[in-house]
Design a protein around this motif. Sequence first.
Motif, PDB file in Angstrom:
ATOM      1  N   ALA A 175      38.533  46.010  33.777  1.00 16.16           N
ATOM      2  CA  ALA A 175      37.296  46.247  34.525  1.00 16.16           C
ATOM      3  C   ALA A 175      36.848  47.704  34.368  1.00 16.16           C
ATOM      4  O   ALA A 175      35.656  47.976  34.167  1.00 16.16           O
ATOM      5  CB  ALA A 175      37.485  45.898  36.002  1.00 16.16           C
ATOM      6  N   ALA A 176      37.797  48.641  34.453  1.00 14.82           N
ATOM      7  CA  ALA A 176      37.459  50.059  34.267  1.00 14.82           C
ATOM      8  C   ALA A 176      36.926  50.291  32.859  1.00 14.82           C
ATOM      9  O   ALA A 176      35.952  51.031  32.664  1.00 14.82           O
ATOM     10  CB  ALA A 176      38.691  50.931  34.525  1.00 14.82           C
ATOM     11  N   SER A 177      37.539  49.647  31.865  1.00 12.74           N
ATOM     12  CA  SER A 177      37.061  49.760  30.484  1.00 12.74           C
ATOM     13  C   SER A 177      35.652  49.206  30.359  1.00 12.74           C
ATOM     14  O   SER A 177      34.800  49.790  29.684  1.00 12.74           O
ATOM     15  CB  SER A 177      37.991  49.016  29.520  1.00 12.74           C
TER      16      SER A 177
ATOM     17  N   ALA B 177      33.160  51.640  31.993  1.00 12.57           N
ATOM     18  CA  ALA B 177      32.996  52.829  31.143  1.00 12.57           C
ATOM     19  C   ALA B 177      32.221  52.491  29.873  1.00 12.57           C
ATOM     20  O   ALA B 177      31.352  53.254  29.438  1.00 12.57           O
ATOM     21  CB  ALA B 177      34.359  53.413  30.784  1.00 12.57           C
ATOM     22  N   ARG B 178      32.530  51.353  29.290  1.00 12.91           N
ATOM     23  CA  ARG B 178      31.850  50.929  28.051  1.00 12.91           C
ATOM     24  C   ARG B 178      30.361  50.727  28.309  1.00 12.91           C
ATOM     25  O   ARG B 178      29.518  51.229  27.575  1.00 12.91           O
ATOM     26  CB  ARG B 178      32.489  49.649  27.525  1.00 12.91           C
TER      27      ARG B 178
ATOM     28  N   ALA C 100      40.098  49.903  24.625  1.00 11.81           N
ATOM     29  CA  ALA C 100      38.883  50.617  25.019  1.00 11.81           C
ATOM     30  C   ALA C 100      39.301  51.875  25.785  1.00 11.81           C
ATOM     31  O   ALA C 100      39.946  52.747  25.207  1.00 11.81           O
ATOM     32  CB  ALA C 100      37.974  49.704  25.832  1.00 11.81           C
ATOM     33  N   LEU C 101      38.995  51.973  27.049  1.00 10.88           N
ATOM     34  CA  LEU C 101      39.212  53.186  27.825  1.00 10.88           C
ATOM     35  C   LEU C 101      40.671  53.655  27.817  1.00 10.88           C
ATOM     36  O   LEU C 101      40.943  54.847  27.689  1.00 10.88           O
ATOM     37  CB  LEU C 101      38.739  52.968  29.268  1.00 10.88           C
ATOM     38  N   THR C 102      41.606  52.732  27.944  1.00 15.86           N
ATOM     39  CA  THR C 102      43.018  53.133  28.007  1.00 15.86           C
ATOM     40  C   THR C 102      43.547  53.645  26.667  1.00 15.86           C
ATOM     41  O   THR C 102      44.611  54.260  26.630  1.00 15.86           O
ATOM     42  CB  THR C 102      43.912  51.963  28.469  1.00 15.86           C
ATOM     43  N   HIS C 103      42.816  53.405  25.596  1.00 17.14           N
ATOM     44  CA  HIS C 103      43.248  53.839  24.266  1.00 17.14           C
ATOM     45  C   HIS C 103      42.472  55.065  23.784  1.00 17.14           C
ATOM     46  O   HIS C 103      42.194  55.205  22.597  1.00 17.14           O
ATOM     47  CB  HIS C 103      43.097  52.688  23.266  1.00 17.14           C
TER      48      HIS C 103
END
Length: 198
Positions: free
Chosen positions: A68-70, A73-74, A101-104
């Motif tokens: 969800a955070a990704s 942010a996307r 996505a965000l975590t990477h």
Amino acid sequence: MNGRAHALMGAITQAPVIALTGDIPTGIGLVLLATAAGLAPDLDHRGRTLPKKLLGPLGRPVSWLARAASSVAREATATGPDRSSWAWYQANRGIHPDHRALTHTTAAAIMAGVFTGVVALMLGWTPLAGLAVFMGWMSQVLSDGCTSMGVPLLWPLKVKGRRWYMVSFMRLRSGASSDWWVAWAWTGAFSALAVVLY
């Protein structure tokens, strides 16, 4: 790449730190933190080692929160070229755009490292905990960057008009024996650095 390779690569990042400090008890804690951080970027994929096997019943909700955070942010930072590349990935490769996505990103590794370092200081432990988390996290981001899918390493900076530009260093197939070649090369490099620093 597979979870065992990511865990090994995260753990070995602390060999040079232990060699420099000579503090074995603290070093063991740093290795454990870096190992967990080496698995953490895959929180956005509920079938991976950390959310599925190590977090137990918390795995699904934690994975959902990471995705969800990704997604937020996307959607908030995507450019036109980003949006068309995701459509291509989904249509042609079956890849969910919120995995890797965000975590990477390097930004996520920095935020996780700073947060851990601050918490460690507040608890009276070494601020090297933040460095351990950053190094372990980046070990996964960089190793996943060796696969054909790549990672959005430089987000939120624009590369070729895209904030979510997928950097791929080697184009290896994820899940193949090449995972272990990357892991062993990484392990050898950090082990050699530890020997030099000792």
